[in-house]
Design a protein around this motif. Sequence first.
Motif, PDB file in Angstrom:
ATOM      1  N   GLY A   1      12.705  47.452  11.001  1.00 34.10           N
ATOM      2  CA  GLY A   1      14.049  47.885  11.372  1.00 34.10           C
ATOM      3  C   GLY A   1      15.122  47.063  10.673  1.00 34.10           C
ATOM      4  N   ARG A   2      14.887  45.767  10.607  1.00 35.71           N
ATOM      5  CA  ARG A   2      15.856  44.874   9.966  1.00 35.71           C
ATOM      6  C   ARG A   2      15.956  45.173   8.466  1.00 35.71           C
ATOM      7  NH1 ARG A   2      14.170  40.332   7.977  1.00 35.71           N
ATOM      8  NH2 ARG A   2      12.398  40.133   9.396  1.00 35.71           N
ATOM      9  N   ILE A   3      14.802  45.371   7.821  1.00 33.88           N
ATOM     10  CA  ILE A   3      14.803  45.639   6.381  1.00 33.88           C
ATOM     11  C   ILE A   3      15.489  46.966   6.075  1.00 33.88           C
ATOM     12  CG2 ILE A   3      13.280  46.237   4.441  1.00 33.88           C
ATOM     13  CD1 ILE A   3      11.343  44.058   5.548  1.00 33.88           C
ATOM     14  N   VAL A   4      15.156  47.993   6.850  1.00 34.00           N
ATOM     15  CA  VAL A   4      15.767  49.306   6.614  1.00 34.00           C
ATOM     16  C   VAL A   4      17.285  49.215   6.803  1.00 34.00           C
ATOM     17  CG1 VAL A   4      15.944  51.676   7.478  1.00 34.00           C
ATOM     18  CG2 VAL A   4      13.689  50.631   7.181  1.00 34.00           C
ATOM     19  N   ALA A   5      17.704  48.511   7.843  1.00 34.04           N
ATOM     20  CA  ALA A   5      19.154  48.399   8.100  1.00 34.04           C
ATOM     21  C   ALA A   5      19.854  47.663   6.965  1.00 34.04           C
ATOM     22  CB  ALA A   5      19.386  47.673   9.426  1.00 34.04           C
ATOM     23  N   ARG A   6      19.186  46.663   6.420  1.00 31.78           N
ATOM     24  CA  ARG A   6      19.796  45.857   5.357  1.00 31.78           C
ATOM     25  C   ARG A   6      19.892  46.614   4.035  1.00 31.78           C
ATOM     26  NH1 ARG A   6      17.303  42.067   1.834  1.00 31.78           N
ATOM     27  NH2 ARG A   6      15.371  42.168   3.019  1.00 31.78           N
ATOM     28  N   LEU A   7      18.882  47.439   3.734  1.00 28.11           N
ATOM     29  CA  LEU A   7      18.803  48.033   2.398  1.00 28.11           C
ATOM     30  C   LEU A   7      19.176  49.519   2.340  1.00 28.11           C
ATOM     31  CD1 LEU A   7      15.466  46.346   1.217  1.00 28.11           C
ATOM     32  CD2 LEU A   7      17.797  45.651   0.679  1.00 28.11           C
ATOM     33  N   ARG A   8      19.411  50.140   3.472  1.00 31.16           N
ATOM     34  CA  ARG A   8      19.583  51.604   3.475  1.00 31.16           C
ATOM     35  C   ARG A   8      20.780  52.073   2.652  1.00 31.16           C
ATOM     36  NH1 ARG A   8      20.547  53.767   9.312  1.00 31.16           N
ATOM     37  NH2 ARG A   8      21.059  55.608   8.101  1.00 31.16           N
ATOM     38  N   GLY A   9      21.742  51.206   2.413  1.00 30.09           N
ATOM     39  CA  GLY A   9      22.911  51.605   1.637  1.00 30.09           C
ATOM     40  C   GLY A   9      22.695  51.635   0.137  1.00 30.09           C
ATOM     41  N   LEU A  10      21.571  51.090  -0.331  1.00 31.67           N
ATOM     42  CA  LEU A  10      21.320  51.076  -1.774  1.00 31.67           C
ATOM     43  C   LEU A  10      21.044  52.483  -2.282  1.00 31.67           C
ATOM     44  CD1 LEU A  10      18.799  48.115  -2.268  1.00 31.67           C
ATOM     45  CD2 LEU A  10      21.232  48.137  -2.832  1.00 31.67           C
ATOM     46  N   PRO A  11      21.536  52.804  -3.475  1.00 30.73           N
ATOM     47  CA  PRO A  11      21.125  54.078  -4.072  1.00 30.73           C
ATOM     48  C   PRO A  11      19.619  54.045  -4.331  1.00 30.73           C
ATOM     49  CG  PRO A  11      22.947  53.060  -5.297  1.00 30.73           C
ATOM     50  CD  PRO A  11      22.434  52.038  -4.336  1.00 30.73           C
ATOM     51  N   GLY A  12      18.896  55.094  -3.955  1.00 28.91           N
ATOM     52  CA  GLY A  12      17.449  55.128  -4.170  1.00 28.91           C
ATOM     53  C   GLY A  12      16.765  53.978  -3.452  1.00 28.91           C
TER      54      GLY A  12
ATOM     55  N   LEU B   1      14.384  53.642  -1.229  1.00 23.79           N
ATOM     56  CA  LEU B   1      13.020  53.630  -0.694  1.00 23.79           C
ATOM     57  C   LEU B   1      12.114  52.569  -1.322  1.00 23.79           C
ATOM     58  CD1 LEU B   1      10.939  54.669   1.227  1.00 23.79           C
ATOM     59  CD2 LEU B   1      10.522  56.612  -0.267  1.00 23.79           C
ATOM     60  N   LEU B   2      12.122  52.447  -2.643  1.00 22.11           N
ATOM     61  CA  LEU B   2      11.240  51.434  -3.243  1.00 22.11           C
ATOM     62  C   LEU B   2      11.635  50.011  -2.854  1.00 22.11           C
ATOM     63  CD1 LEU B   2       9.993  53.836  -4.948  1.00 22.11           C
ATOM     64  CD2 LEU B   2       9.523  52.093  -6.643  1.00 22.11           C
TER      65      LEU B   2
ATOM     66  N   GLY C   1      14.019  56.345  -6.027  1.00 26.82           N
ATOM     67  CA  GLY C   1      13.242  56.138  -4.810  1.00 26.82           C
ATOM     68  C   GLY C   1      12.184  57.196  -4.567  1.00 26.82           C
ATOM     69  N   LYS C   2      11.769  57.857  -5.645  1.00 29.47           N
ATOM     70  CA  LYS C   2      10.795  58.945  -5.489  1.00 29.47           C
ATOM     71  C   LYS C   2       9.470  58.612  -6.158  1.00 29.47           C
ATOM     72  CE  LYS C   2      14.651  62.170  -5.832  1.00 29.47           C
ATOM     73  NZ  LYS C   2      15.359  62.958  -6.856  1.00 29.47           N
ATOM     74  N   ARG C   3       8.507  59.526  -6.013  1.00 33.02           N
ATOM     75  CA  ARG C   3       7.274  59.420  -6.768  1.00 33.02           C
ATOM     76  C   ARG C   3       7.638  59.478  -8.251  1.00 33.02           C
ATOM     77  NH1 ARG C   3       2.609  61.477  -3.992  1.00 33.02           N
ATOM     78  NH2 ARG C   3       1.838  62.469  -5.885  1.00 33.02           N
ATOM     79  N   GLY C   4       6.943  58.701  -9.051  1.00 35.84           N
ATOM     80  CA  GLY C   4       7.280  58.661 -10.477  1.00 35.84           C
ATOM     81  C   GLY C   4       6.709  59.846 -11.244  1.00 35.84           C
ATOM     82  N   GLU C   5       7.153  61.045 -10.881  1.00 41.12           N
ATOM     83  CA  GLU C   5       6.660  62.240 -11.585  1.00 41.12           C
ATOM     84  C   GLU C   5       7.611  62.598 -12.714  1.00 41.12           C
ATOM     85  OE1 GLU C   5       5.926  65.325  -8.756  1.00 41.12           O
ATOM     86  OE2 GLU C   5       4.197  64.286  -7.898  1.00 41.12           O
TER      87      GLU C   5
ATOM     88  N   LEU D   1       9.457  55.217  10.913  1.00 40.18           N
ATOM     89  CA  LEU D   1      10.641  54.349  11.050  1.00 40.18           C
ATOM     90  C   LEU D   1      11.472  54.363   9.764  1.00 40.18           C
ATOM     91  CD1 LEU D   1       8.930  51.240  12.748  1.00 40.18           C
ATOM     92  CD2 LEU D   1      10.225  53.076  13.859  1.00 40.18           C
ATOM     93  N   ILE D   2      10.757  54.279   8.628  1.00 38.82           N
ATOM     94  CA  ILE D   2      11.457  54.298   7.334  1.00 38.82           C
ATOM     95  C   ILE D   2      12.112  55.663   7.122  1.00 38.82           C
ATOM     96  CG2 ILE D   2      11.178  54.080   4.830  1.00 38.82           C
ATOM     97  CD1 ILE D   2       8.637  52.386   5.441  1.00 38.82           C
ATOM     98  N   ALA D   3      11.348  56.713   7.438  1.00 43.28           N
ATOM     99  CA  ALA D   3      11.847  58.078   7.223  1.00 43.28           C
ATOM    100  C   ALA D   3      13.140  58.292   8.005  1.00 43.28           C
ATOM    101  CB  ALA D   3      10.784  59.094   7.645  1.00 43.28           C
ATOM    102  N   GLU D   4      13.139  57.866   9.256  1.00 45.28           N
ATOM    103  CA  GLU D   4      14.326  58.065  10.070  1.00 45.28           C
ATOM    104  C   GLU D   4      15.500  57.239   9.536  1.00 45.28           C
ATOM    105  OE1 GLU D   4      13.640  57.508  14.291  1.00 45.28           O
ATOM    106  OE2 GLU D   4      15.816  57.381  14.576  1.00 45.28           O
ATOM    107  N   GLY D   5      15.196  55.990   9.172  1.00 47.70           N
ATOM    108  CA  GLY D   5      16.256  55.099   8.712  1.00 47.70           C
ATOM    109  C   GLY D   5      16.894  55.553   7.408  1.00 47.70           C
ATOM    110  N   LEU D   6      16.107  56.177   6.546  1.00 47.41           N
ATOM    111  CA  LEU D   6      16.635  56.577   5.235  1.00 47.41           C
ATOM    112  C   LEU D   6      16.937  58.073   5.167  1.00 47.41           C
ATOM    113  CD1 LEU D   6      14.402  54.505   2.756  1.00 47.41           C
ATOM    114  CD2 LEU D   6      16.583  53.888   3.790  1.00 47.41           C
ATOM    115  N   ASN D   7      16.786  58.748   6.289  1.00 50.02           N
ATOM    116  CA  ASN D   7      17.041  60.190   6.344  1.00 50.02           C
ATOM    117  C   ASN D   7      16.160  60.962   5.361  1.00 50.02           C
ATOM    118  OD1 ASN D   7      18.251  62.440   7.435  1.00 50.02           O
ATOM    119  ND2 ASN D   7      19.994  62.394   6.006  1.00 50.02           N
ATOM    120  N   LEU D   8      14.873  60.627   5.374  1.00 47.56           N
ATOM    121  CA  LEU D   8      13.888  61.322   4.530  1.00 47.56           C
ATOM    122  C   LEU D   8      12.838  61.930   5.451  1.00 47.56           C
ATOM    123  CD1 LEU D   8      13.294  58.434   1.948  1.00 47.56           C
ATOM    124  CD2 LEU D   8      14.528  60.560   1.466  1.00 47.56           C
TER     125      LEU D   8
END
Lengths: 158, 512
Positions: A13-24, A26-27, B283-287, A47-54
Amino acid sequence: MDSVDSIGTETIGRIVARLRGLPGALLPVLHAIQAELGFVPPAAVPLIAEGLNLSRADVHGVISFYHYFRDAPPGRHTIRLCRAEACQAMNQRALEAHAKERLGIDFHQTTANGTFSLEPVYCLGNCACSPAMMVDHELYGRVTRDRFDEIVVAWEDR
Amino acid sequence: MSSTTVFVPRDAAALSLGAEQVAQAIAGEATARRLDTRVVRNGTRGMCWLEPLVEVQTAAGRIAYGPVAAADVPGLFAADFLNGGGHALRVGPVEAVPYFNTQDRLTFARVGVTDPVNIDDYLAHDGYKGLTRALGMSAAAIVQQVTESGLRGRGGAAFPTGLKWQTVLDTPADQKYLACNADEGDSGTFADRMLMEGDPFVLIEGMTIAALAVGATEGYVYLRVEYPHAHRALDEAIATAYERGYLGADIMGSGARFNLHVRLGAGAYICGEETSMLESLEGKRGEVRPRPPLPAVKGLFGMPTVVNNVISLATIPIIIDKGAAFYRDYGVGKSRGTLTVQLGGNIKRGGLVEKAFGVTVRDLLYEFGGGSASGRPIRAVQIGGPLGAYLPESQFDTPLDYEAFAAIDALVGHGGVVAFDETVDMSQMARYAMEFCALESCGKCTPCRIGSTRGVEVIDRILSGTESRLHVELLAELCDTMTYGSLCGLGGLTPYPVLSALKHFPQDFVKV
């Protein structure tokens, strides 16, 4: 599926909250989770999916695409043995056989005492000092079978 | 008495051979002997067989010793190495070593010389001269210099860098991006790593110039996770560049803005392919993405994006500083400037050789490399990474030149040269090439995803000896489909190592 304990949930939760504003994001999120927990627990996916809206499928798809991310805890240390051409030119196949025998495991496995995980890697950028391997973040070159044994002994106590 | 400076590399190759222990031993011995020394952790000079290579700043210049083990350190002190004293490991001045002084060090001019993360050292060695000039030029003039220099993408595709920049410059957009491909996944290559660890500021400077030239304000370095040492060096250098006003909202007081971020890959070879790298950055799969649209028109987050390799970008500062003609004067034909060749595998003197295009493979293997490490004859070399062709001895006189290589169905690629001695079984190398493709395929297109697995099976059938000739024909057909039907270079180029092995070493495919 395993559950994430309360500390793990808090970490994610802490990591997602800290990084969710970055473009892209997820990685970077997955890297941060694996750096702290040693792996990305399957229970982290929602948890990640919800936090990043994926969608969960998106997150699972990304985790499973990349060789580096793992969904189970690794041993205390991870040995990455290079399998690429330059190392093959310097007896890598014999070293690989020796490493598996010495550790008693195959690639993607962890020793029974939980000390080492063994992973293949395709080039560590140390091709003038082949064969190469990495233990956690430390690189080794010109790894003979004897040197492999010495390195393993040195890391057993770390 | 002033302190003596001792250089011990922080390069990963040197560390992999014990440089950290050597640095500690030198500091410890100096303290014990009450000697005033300062240990600087430089990059590597690129002569890996001499690593860890220790240099001492003496009255007569920098004197090198190598390869040094921690156990050698007391003996070096006893031999008065701090004053360049005689010792069995004494190499002398690096500039007097033929391997080094016959090179054309342009991109790598500072690597191994300076403290990589010390910006004052960078400035004292011609650092930020290129950016200073660029800030006084129009965007179009910068692009023109790069075009006239003849620089082609050093990541392997060899596309003219100036032309790519021109496309991004000419494409109007609210936001443009710059992405540096540092996902150096090609086996046999390590030039990007050595450059990032040994002179990260030159990459930052090159990216800043590129950003000015095309109007990008955000940049990313997509770095492979297997390079933690490069990651540390880049992070340190970027933080310093921000602090000192070389990155951020007001670059060198010019009012120009450029932000630079490092993003880590996650062990996928395919992410070295530019469109797959962009997917990964998102942030996606590297396709792989189908082209067109080109990334220069529709790249990262759908915006015009320059995607260049580390070496291409790190070469920009010297081109802008010294002018297009200076750089173009090196090289041959349509291959201008220098190539940062990496000698690896079964080679006596492996390392980094920056040389003008035109040097032959044979000179690299023997004049520089000194032949095989094992002492047996070199039977084959693979050039250009896992997708590069295998060359037999009869092709060793080919000059390094994009067109000369294309003429023999080979690739220069990123300049990795991997030597194999006569013990190599080329059928296994061909099989491995297909296996690697199967392992790393992103799965987007069928020829690569399925073809690579079928390729392994067909090679196994050839080797089993049943209907070998038929299966050789089938393999050729399969390779044809992969070459012309794949979306990107992974499936499209895997036939190079496979077919070159089969063509030049057919005897290895006949099992008795």
